[in-house]
Design a protein around this motif. Structure first.
Motif, PDB file in Angstrom:
ATOM      1  N   VAL A  30       0.716  -1.142  -0.144  1.00 23.36           N
ATOM      2  CA  VAL A  30      -0.080  -0.129  -0.170  1.00 23.36           C
ATOM      3  C   VAL A  30       0.827   1.471  -0.123  1.00 23.36           C
ATOM      4  O   VAL A  30       0.612   2.218  -0.681  1.00 23.36           O
ATOM      5  CB  VAL A  30      -1.092  -0.131   1.246  1.00 23.36           C
ATOM      6  CG1 VAL A  30      -1.606   1.279   1.166  1.00 23.36           C
ATOM      7  CG2 VAL A  30      -1.923  -1.103   1.045  1.00 23.36           C
ATOM      8  N   LEU A  31       1.897   1.318   0.877  1.00 24.58           N
ATOM      9  CA  LEU A  31       2.899   2.470   0.771  1.00 24.58           C
ATOM     10  C   LEU A  31       3.538   2.547  -0.403  1.00 24.58           C
ATOM     11  O   LEU A  31       3.466   3.733  -1.014  1.00 24.58           O
ATOM     12  CB  LEU A  31       3.848   2.299   2.139  1.00 24.58           C
ATOM     13  CG  LEU A  31       4.931   3.551   2.070  1.00 24.58           C
ATOM     14  CD1 LEU A  31       4.392   4.761   2.426  1.00 24.58           C
ATOM     15  CD2 LEU A  31       5.678   3.164   3.451  1.00 24.58           C
ATOM     16  N   GLU A  32       4.136   1.562  -0.766  1.00 18.17           N
ATOM     17  CA  GLU A  32       4.783   1.557  -2.464  1.00 18.17           C
ATOM     18  C   GLU A  32       3.774   2.102  -3.482  1.00 18.17           C
ATOM     19  O   GLU A  32       4.452   2.890  -4.244  1.00 18.17           O
ATOM     20  CB  GLU A  32       5.307   0.102  -2.534  1.00 18.17           C
ATOM     21  CG  GLU A  32       6.444  -0.074  -1.831  1.00 18.17           C
ATOM     22  CD  GLU A  32       7.201  -1.669  -1.939  1.00 18.17           C
ATOM     23  OE1 GLU A  32       6.534  -2.474  -2.901  1.00 18.17           O
ATOM     24  OE2 GLU A  32       8.115  -2.174  -1.229  1.00 18.17           O
ATOM     25  N   ASN A  33       2.636   1.520  -3.293  1.00 15.18           N
ATOM     26  CA  ASN A  33       1.637   1.922  -4.394  1.00 15.18           C
ATOM     27  C   ASN A  33       1.452   3.618  -4.245  1.00 15.18           C
ATOM     28  O   ASN A  33       1.402   4.205  -5.122  1.00 15.18           O
ATOM     29  CB  ASN A  33       0.349   1.262  -4.146  1.00 15.18           C
ATOM     30  CG  ASN A  33      -0.674   1.751  -5.325  1.00 15.18           C
ATOM     31  OD1 ASN A  33      -0.167   1.988  -6.484  1.00 15.18           O
ATOM     32  ND2 ASN A  33      -1.901   1.604  -4.979  1.00 15.18           N
ATOM     33  N   LEU A  34       1.265   4.084  -2.844  1.00 14.34           N
ATOM     34  CA  LEU A  34       0.986   5.665  -2.712  1.00 14.34           C
ATOM     35  C   LEU A  34       2.301   6.163  -3.497  1.00 14.34           C
ATOM     36  O   LEU A  34       2.160   7.377  -3.945  1.00 14.34           O
ATOM     37  CB  LEU A  34       0.829   5.854  -1.232  1.00 14.34           C
ATOM     38  CG  LEU A  34      -0.644   5.544  -0.612  1.00 14.34           C
ATOM     39  CD1 LEU A  34      -0.438   5.541   0.765  1.00 14.34           C
ATOM     40  CD2 LEU A  34      -1.553   6.630  -1.525  1.00 14.34           C
ATOM     41  N   MET A  35       3.510   5.932  -2.927  1.00 10.73           N
ATOM     42  CA  MET A  35       4.751   6.335  -3.431  1.00 10.73           C
ATOM     43  C   MET A  35       4.920   6.671  -4.969  1.00 10.73           C
ATOM     44  O   MET A  35       5.004   7.463  -5.357  1.00 10.73           O
ATOM     45  CB  MET A  35       6.048   5.973  -2.759  1.00 10.73           C
ATOM     46  CG  MET A  35       6.130   6.160  -1.210  1.00 10.73           C
ATOM     47  SD  MET A  35       7.800   5.719  -0.672  1.00 10.73           S
ATOM     48  CE  MET A  35       7.495   3.680  -0.729  1.00 10.73           C
ATOM     49  N   GLU A  36       4.577   5.311  -5.524  1.00  8.14           N
ATOM     50  CA  GLU A  36       4.541   5.146  -6.957  1.00  8.14           C
ATOM     51  C   GLU A  36       3.595   6.213  -7.798  1.00  8.14           C
ATOM     52  O   GLU A  36       3.833   6.571  -8.746  1.00  8.14           O
ATOM     53  CB  GLU A  36       4.315   3.942  -7.429  1.00  8.14           C
ATOM     54  CG  GLU A  36       5.444   2.859  -7.352  1.00  8.14           C
ATOM     55  CD  GLU A  36       5.025   1.485  -7.500  1.00  8.14           C
ATOM     56  OE1 GLU A  36       3.879   1.312  -8.209  1.00  8.14           O
ATOM     57  OE2 GLU A  36       5.646   0.584  -7.082  1.00  8.14           O
ATOM     58  N   ASN A  37       2.590   6.401  -7.047  1.00  7.62           N
ATOM     59  CA  ASN A  37       1.463   7.282  -7.962  1.00  7.62           C
ATOM     60  C   ASN A  37       1.600   8.748  -7.172  1.00  7.62           C
ATOM     61  O   ASN A  37       0.740   9.523  -7.613  1.00  7.62           O
ATOM     62  CB  ASN A  37       0.099   6.742  -7.544  1.00  7.62           C
ATOM     63  CG  ASN A  37      -0.189   5.476  -8.067  1.00  7.62           C
ATOM     64  OD1 ASN A  37       0.102   5.202  -9.221  1.00  7.62           O
ATOM     65  ND2 ASN A  37      -0.792   4.395  -7.582  1.00  7.62           N
ATOM     66  N   ARG A  38       2.681   9.004  -6.503  1.00  2.45           N
ATOM     67  CA  ARG A  38       2.962  10.549  -5.689  1.00  2.45           C
ATOM     68  C   ARG A  38       1.721  10.927  -5.174  1.00  2.45           C
ATOM     69  O   ARG A  38       1.363  12.195  -5.221  1.00  2.45           O
ATOM     70  CB  ARG A  38       3.454  11.224  -6.884  1.00  2.45           C
ATOM     71  CG  ARG A  38       4.634  10.762  -7.686  1.00  2.45           C
ATOM     72  CD  ARG A  38       4.600  11.707  -8.902  1.00  2.45           C
ATOM     73  NE  ARG A  38       5.717  10.999  -9.782  1.00  2.45           N
ATOM     74  CZ  ARG A  38       7.089  11.493 -10.040  1.00  2.45           C
ATOM     75  NH1 ARG A  38       7.286  12.508  -9.106  1.00  2.45           N
ATOM     76  NH2 ARG A  38       7.979  10.853 -10.497  1.00  2.45           N
ATOM     77  N   ARG A  39       0.975  10.095  -4.282  1.00  2.00           N
ATOM     78  CA  ARG A  39      -0.287  10.506  -3.806  1.00  2.00           C
ATOM     79  C   ARG A  39       0.168  10.394  -1.953  1.00  2.00           C
ATOM     80  O   ARG A  39       0.897   9.742  -1.593  1.00  2.00           O
ATOM     81  CB  ARG A  39      -1.228   9.293  -3.876  1.00  2.00           C
ATOM     82  CG  ARG A  39      -1.813   9.474  -5.295  1.00  2.00           C
ATOM     83  CD  ARG A  39      -2.889   8.661  -5.654  1.00  2.00           C
ATOM     84  NE  ARG A  39      -4.225   9.148  -4.902  1.00  2.00           N
ATOM     85  CZ  ARG A  39      -4.985   8.438  -4.119  1.00  2.00           C
ATOM     86  NH1 ARG A  39      -4.794   7.142  -4.582  1.00  2.00           N
ATOM     87  NH2 ARG A  39      -5.803   8.843  -3.613  1.00  2.00           N
ATOM     88  N   SER A  40      -0.469  11.728  -1.623  1.00  3.08           N
ATOM     89  CA  SER A  40      -0.403  11.565   0.070  1.00  3.08           C
ATOM     90  C   SER A  40      -1.615  11.097   0.572  1.00  3.08           C
ATOM     91  O   SER A  40      -2.705  10.678  -0.082  1.00  3.08           O
ATOM     92  CB  SER A  40      -0.307  12.852   0.380  1.00  3.08           C
ATOM     93  OG  SER A  40      -1.582  13.655  -0.018  1.00  3.08           O
ATOM     94  N   TYR A  41      -1.551  10.622   1.751  1.00  2.85           N
ATOM     95  CA  TYR A  41      -2.506  10.211   2.547  1.00  2.85           C
ATOM     96  C   TYR A  41      -2.838  10.690   3.626  1.00  2.85           C
ATOM     97  O   TYR A  41      -1.761  10.739   4.481  1.00  2.85           O
ATOM     98  CB  TYR A  41      -2.319   8.447   2.882  1.00  2.85           C
ATOM     99  CG  TYR A  41      -3.210   8.013   3.714  1.00  2.85           C
ATOM    100  CD1 TYR A  41      -4.647   7.421   3.380  1.00  2.85           C
ATOM    101  CD2 TYR A  41      -2.843   7.722   5.006  1.00  2.85           C
ATOM    102  CE1 TYR A  41      -5.432   6.892   4.262  1.00  2.85           C
ATOM    103  CE2 TYR A  41      -3.751   6.962   5.979  1.00  2.85           C
ATOM    104  CZ  TYR A  41      -4.925   6.781   5.649  1.00  2.85           C
ATOM    105  OH  TYR A  41      -5.802   6.053   6.629  1.00  2.85           O
ATOM    106  N   ILE A  42      -4.064  11.120   4.032  1.00  4.45           N
ATOM    107  CA  ILE A  42      -4.427  11.746   5.207  1.00  4.45           C
ATOM    108  C   ILE A  42      -5.536  10.811   6.016  1.00  4.45           C
ATOM    109  O   ILE A  42      -6.531  10.870   5.511  1.00  4.45           O
ATOM    110  CB  ILE A  42      -4.740  13.251   5.515  1.00  4.45           C
ATOM    111  CG1 ILE A  42      -3.391  13.868   4.620  1.00  4.45           C
ATOM    112  CG2 ILE A  42      -4.919  13.824   6.590  1.00  4.45           C
ATOM    113  CD1 ILE A  42      -3.739  15.327   4.099  1.00  4.45           C
TER     114      ILE A  42
END
Length: 109
Positions: A30-42
């Motif tokens: 999940v973290l790798e996917n967020l990083m690859e897509n340059r997305r932040s999560y709050i």
């Protein structure tokens, strides 16, 4: 809030928690996917327990911001939800965003 600095594969720094427990642990998909897509999560009330950033750990992420240097994703700043603090405040969110921007700028130099 416990804070982790991750590269694209592992945790490389930890503060506010046991370093032995987190250092060199692998990032979750999940973290790798967020990083690859340059997305932040709050995290909010509905998504609070949805993201576990580190494989094999029961800790949930409250805030995730990718570290971007020269257009490439280098890692992420992750704030974990603590025992007393569950949802991040606006100040904590901006602090994670600023830390990610600062680290990105330092890697460009």
């Amino acid at each position: 809030m416990p804070t982790l600095i991750c590269d694209t594969d592992h945790v490389i720094a930890a503060a506010g928690c046991s370093k032995r427990e987190f250092l060199e642990r692998r990032n979750s998909a999940v973290l790798e996917n967020l990083m690859e897509n340059r997305r932040s999560y709050i995290a909010d009330a509905q998504t609070l327990d949805n993201v576990q950033p580190i494989e094999g750990m029961e800790h949930n992420a409250a805030v995730i911001y990718p570290i971007i240097a020269s257009g490439d994703v280098m890692g992420a700043v992750v704030l974990l939800s603590g025992e007393n603090v569950k949802l991040p405040t606006e100040v904590e969110t901006k602090l994670a965003q600023s830390a990610a921007a600062f680290l990105g700028k330092q890697m460009e130099a």
